[in-house]
Design a protein around this motif. Sequence first.
Motif, mmCIF file in Angstrom:
data_model
loop_
_atom_site.group_PDB
_atom_site.id
_atom_site.type_symbol
_atom_site.label_atom_id
_atom_site.label_comp_id
_atom_site.label_asym_id
_atom_site.label_seq_id
_atom_site.Cartn_x
_atom_site.Cartn_y
_atom_site.Cartn_z
ATOM 1 N N ARG A 99 48.859 48.216 -1.732
ATOM 2 C CA ARG A 99 47.647 48.066 -2.587
ATOM 3 C C ARG A 99 47.496 46.811 -3.611
ATOM 4 O O ARG A 99 47.481 47.061 -4.703
ATOM 5 C CB ARG A 99 47.595 49.437 -3.510
ATOM 6 N N TYR A 162 51.162 61.962 -1.869
ATOM 7 C CA TYR A 162 49.989 61.202 -1.121
ATOM 8 C C TYR A 162 49.121 61.781 -0.129
ATOM 9 O O TYR A 162 48.157 61.498 0.220
ATOM 10 C CB TYR A 162 50.346 59.759 -0.769
ATOM 11 N N HIS A 195 50.262 65.429 -7.711
ATOM 12 C CA HIS A 195 50.175 63.983 -8.158
ATOM 13 C C HIS A 195 49.207 63.587 -8.706
ATOM 14 O O HIS A 195 49.044 63.054 -9.781
ATOM 15 C CB HIS A 195 50.584 63.311 -6.871
ATOM 16 N N GLN A 263 54.474 58.841 -19.001
ATOM 17 C CA GLN A 263 54.388 57.500 -18.622
ATOM 18 C C GLN A 263 53.428 56.736 -19.683
ATOM 19 O O GLN A 263 53.683 55.760 -20.039
ATOM 20 C CB GLN A 263 53.903 57.528 -17.285
ATOM 21 N N SER A 341 52.722 51.576 -8.633
ATOM 22 C CA SER A 341 53.305 50.993 -9.978
ATOM 23 C C SER A 341 54.744 50.583 -9.849
ATOM 24 O O SER A 341 55.194 49.892 -10.958
ATOM 25 C CB SER A 341 53.537 52.302 -10.807
HETATM 26 O O1 NIG Z 1 55.700 57.187 -10.447
HETATM 27 N N1 NIG Z 1 52.752 58.072 -12.140
HETATM 28 C C1 NIG Z 1 52.867 58.601 -11.028
HETATM 29 N N2 NIG Z 1 53.150 58.493 -9.994
HETATM 30 C C2 NIG Z 1 53.731 57.077 -9.554
HETATM 31 C C3 NIG Z 1 52.665 56.056 -9.192
HETATM 32 C C4 NIG Z 1 51.903 56.522 -8.072
HETATM 33 C C5 NIG Z 1 50.674 55.391 -7.468
HETATM 34 O O2 NIG Z 1 50.062 54.865 -8.201
HETATM 35 O O3 NIG Z 1 50.738 55.433 -6.382
HETATM 36 C C6 NIG Z 1 54.888 56.546 -10.550
HETATM 37 O O4 NIG Z 1 54.470 55.466 -11.239
#
Ligand code: NIG
Length: 425
Positions: A99, A162, A195, A263, A341
Amino acid sequence: MKRQLSNKYKMTTLITNIGQLIGTRTETHVLRGSELSDLPFIENAWLLIEEGQIADYGHMYELDLKLPQIPRVVIDANGSFVLPAWCDSHSHIVFAGSREAEFVDKIKGFSYSEIAAKGGGILNSAKRMSEISEAELFNESWKRLEEVSKLGTGAIEIKSGYGLSVAGELKMLRVIKQLREKSPLTIKSTFLGAHTYPLEFKDNHHGYIDLIINEMLPVIVAENLADYIDVFCETGFFSPEETETICKAGLAYGLKPKLHVNQLNSIGGIAMGQSLQAVSLDHLETLTEAEIQLLSNDQWKGLCTLLPSAAFFLRMPFQPARKLIDAGCAVALASDYNPGSSPSGNMNLVVAMSCIQMKMLPEEAINAATINGAYAMELGDQLGSITIGRKANLIFTKPIPSIAYLPYSFGTNLIDKVMVNGEFI
Ligand code: NIG
Ligand code: FE
């Protein structure tokens, strides 16, 4: 005449001339607060491995005294430091594609939440997940697993999340199962159906939670595809109440929670996670003083898993590791390797960042990335320390003057060799 090796010694390896053998412990437990800075080591050491496990270790000067002359393979470490391989207790390495366009969007000023709101983020990866075959997904994921194992990771937790549909989540979890069967690494699997809400359930949260509980979970459990359950408890994702509903359904099948909380926002995920006896509460970029107190309560046996590379990549404040440790918390470090991330699974960098940006001492960071990481996967009795009977998952460093040199010279690959179950990989 050559003596036939007895079975007992067939798989015996002796490593000599270890500059420092790091993380030697006769017994282990989760390290909390000030215990984290205690990283015992033996200078000028040997280590004996039998059947892939640590059989004994000691000082070089007492080697002849301790070990009878048994046939064995001898490896001269030539002054290398040897430490337990990294235990990465939070990753999403099973994903499709990448991405980097969003990465550029972020440079241009869009926030993580804004990108997610316009169909990017997790939903972008979910779209790619729906298009990839199980075989291709396995191949992509296998490459990442190989990459991180060469960087010193010997055990890893991998999440789904995902797929966001019955077929997609099962595809991911079946790939994790295949990775577990084919790789020598120790792998734990976590079901993260919660998620985000897929677009078709954007306004029907109840419908998606129903799908998770009644369509996904029963198959996952029947096929033995997961060890844990995870939820992204966050504003715009899953509320603490939704998190509770999903985790209770998982717990009914024996899946303990390991949760994404705090987060971006502080919305009550910590108190909820603790009431569910979560094995770990992960991320923790955004914490109130009251939440730090909650996390330090030793009635809760779980760990605080910090993911500094996600904070770094998203330009967020780093997790308050110093405050957490000083309050007595059990801190683990993990990579969060994922396409959105933290597109890096390099635990050496995680350790360096935690020292540089979070003011963890090198000893604290190494303990958090080894023994506490192992406990964050409930593997503390198998991995994460130099202890008799533990798996011989080891990092051999290039020549270094001290253990602090590892995080100090961040970005330099100081790993010479990696051993998993007593074999170099
Ligand atoms: O741990 N924050 C949630 N899930 C992931 C990121 C997922 C993504 O952006 O693909 C994380 O940072
Ligand atoms: Fe994550």
